[in-house]
Design an enzyme around this catalytic site. Sequence first.
Site, PDB file in Angstrom:
ATOM      1  N   TYR A   1      22.707  17.470  39.637  1.00 46.24           N
ATOM      2  CA  TYR A   1      23.470  17.568  38.388  1.00 46.24           C
ATOM      3  C   TYR A   1      23.887  19.005  38.099  1.00 46.24           C
ATOM      4  O   TYR A   1      25.064  19.280  37.901  1.00 46.24           O
ATOM      5  CB  TYR A   1      22.634  17.038  37.212  1.00 46.24           C
ATOM      6  CG  TYR A   1      23.072  15.708  36.663  1.00 46.24           C
ATOM      7  CD1 TYR A   1      23.040  15.440  35.313  1.00 46.24           C
ATOM      8  CD2 TYR A   1      23.501  14.696  37.516  1.00 46.24           C
ATOM      9  CE1 TYR A   1      23.413  14.212  34.814  1.00 46.24           C
ATOM     10  CE2 TYR A   1      23.873  13.465  37.030  1.00 46.24           C
ATOM     11  CZ  TYR A   1      23.826  13.227  35.665  1.00 46.24           C
ATOM     12  OH  TYR A   1      24.200  11.998  35.171  1.00 46.24           O
TER      13      TYR A   1
ATOM     14  N   GLU B   1      32.016  21.956  38.938  1.00 48.47           N
ATOM     15  CA  GLU B   1      33.104  21.406  38.123  1.00 48.47           C
ATOM     16  C   GLU B   1      33.603  22.410  37.095  1.00 48.47           C
ATOM     17  O   GLU B   1      34.802  22.685  36.996  1.00 48.47           O
ATOM     18  CB  GLU B   1      32.621  20.137  37.398  1.00 48.47           C
ATOM     19  CG  GLU B   1      32.344  18.962  38.328  1.00 48.47           C
ATOM     20  CD  GLU B   1      31.751  17.767  37.588  1.00 48.47           C
ATOM     21  OE1 GLU B   1      32.038  17.590  36.390  1.00 48.47           O
ATOM     22  OE2 GLU B   1      30.988  17.009  38.232  1.00 48.47           O
TER      23      GLU B   1
END
Lengths: 303, 244
Positions: B167, B174
């Site tokens: 994550y 991102e």
Amino acid sequence: MVQILHARSGELITSLGDLQPKSTIYDVKKAFAKEKRKYYPDRQGFKTDPRGKMVKDGDTLESLGLKNGSRLYFKDLGPQVGWTTVFLTEYAGPLVIYLIFYLRPSIVYGEDAAELPYANVVHIAAGCWSFHYAKRLLETVFVHRFSHATMPIANIFKNSVYYWGFAAFVAYFVNHPLYTPPAYGDLQVYGGLAAFVIAELGNLSVHIALRNLRPPGTKERKIPRSTSNPFTWLFGLVSCPNYSYEATAWLAFTVMTQCLPAGLFMLAGFYQMAVWAQGKHRNYLKEFKEYPRRRAAIVPFVL
Amino acid sequence: MATATVKASSAGGDGRRKANPNMGENNAVKAYLVAYNVSQMLGWLVLMIKIIHHMAAEQDVETLYAQVEPILKIFQTAAVMEMVHSAIGLVKSNPVLTGFQVFSRVFLLWGVVWSVPEVQTTGYILCFLVAWTITEIIRYSFYFFSLLGQVPYFLKWCRYTFFIILYPIGVTGEVMTIYLALPHVLESDMYSVSLPNTANISFSYYYYLCFIIFSYLPVFPQLYGHMLAQRKKIISSPQRPKKE
């Protein structure tokens, strides 16, 4: 004597003695609040089955099949705020915010904006918007009769973000120095205005009819029907004509201003009202055997 | 007094409740979902192999994206089907949550990486590609086994453990990719609309992307925390019966 257990954990909280078969859930709540002062009645929720639906204040113990030694399951509904408080807060914001953009554009768009003239429709739009929210505030104080006294406190923040946010969003573009008036000119503006006024009158008429349906101080529920006021004749086709009129008003406002943000506001509002209307429509159907089957929830013949 | 309705519980695997009761036992539906999940699993596997091969052979991050672009586009975009599955009740997951997750991936892929070619050569691409690839292979295998009836504990463990590092790595990739795209978006004015216009609305893609970056702040901890909570429930003691 009724035992009060936690709905989640099943733990015994307390036993309430002073109750009769004809005592209501509200009496239970009062007794509970005396022992556990943190939980005022509006904050208490009771169920006869820990995973079932909550019972109503007006239900008597005997009607629920509760006898000596029976159990009730308690749920904390969290801090509550009055519906009137919520409505006044959520509606006062849009009124003030829009007027700030309209009356003091220099605050938002810079100093030069103060000198620039508004198109006619911008004045009319400010009038419509203000009328709509002033009407809502007055209705909250003088017209509406609420079933529940309170709602969870989180709602006031959530609702205010929605109303105040959209108010700023719409106001910003309608009052903008670079605002472009409608393509079809006066026809579009005054046509939209006329539709808006009719829709507002319709909405008001329905609110008043609904109010008169319920005797003061009661939580009585009856089938709403058309009255002598032609605006209420929409009850013949839908369960919630007030929502139908409201959606129409915002559609009219959008056409009048030819402003996409207003259109988005209308769509958001329509979606929410459609959900509410379908819920109310379903409740009416369940509650009243003789409920007119011809009615739709919010859009005649369609939804 | 209240009669408990006995729900036809067929194997739902772990925590994956049966969907719409009408479709529950439907074998055609099951076959379709198996085909979907297997296809995705294979697609992301191929993607992983390509990444490993490229990095081992060329050791060049700048040319990585060009290599994997077609496959990534196909399989990540196909995930839109999961929103449909959820919305029509084929799969019992929250449509809003599913929509949100799929949208954020597809948005990054098309709205940022494809739209702003300048970011296709940064190292951060590798970050999120690795995170996405491993996560998706595990996730689709997990669903596949759920459909068959039983998920191997090892797979369950992987699903609820790998995210702990994946994550943060993925999110870093991102966010940085979007951040690096900003100057190009500002300069090109892409996907933006300014006043005056007949709809009386304006939209700045640049500010929208800034908003997206900021939204990672509250959203990421929530998702991460949710997964950690899930992990506690599911991994802690598979032998001991769950205490309610």
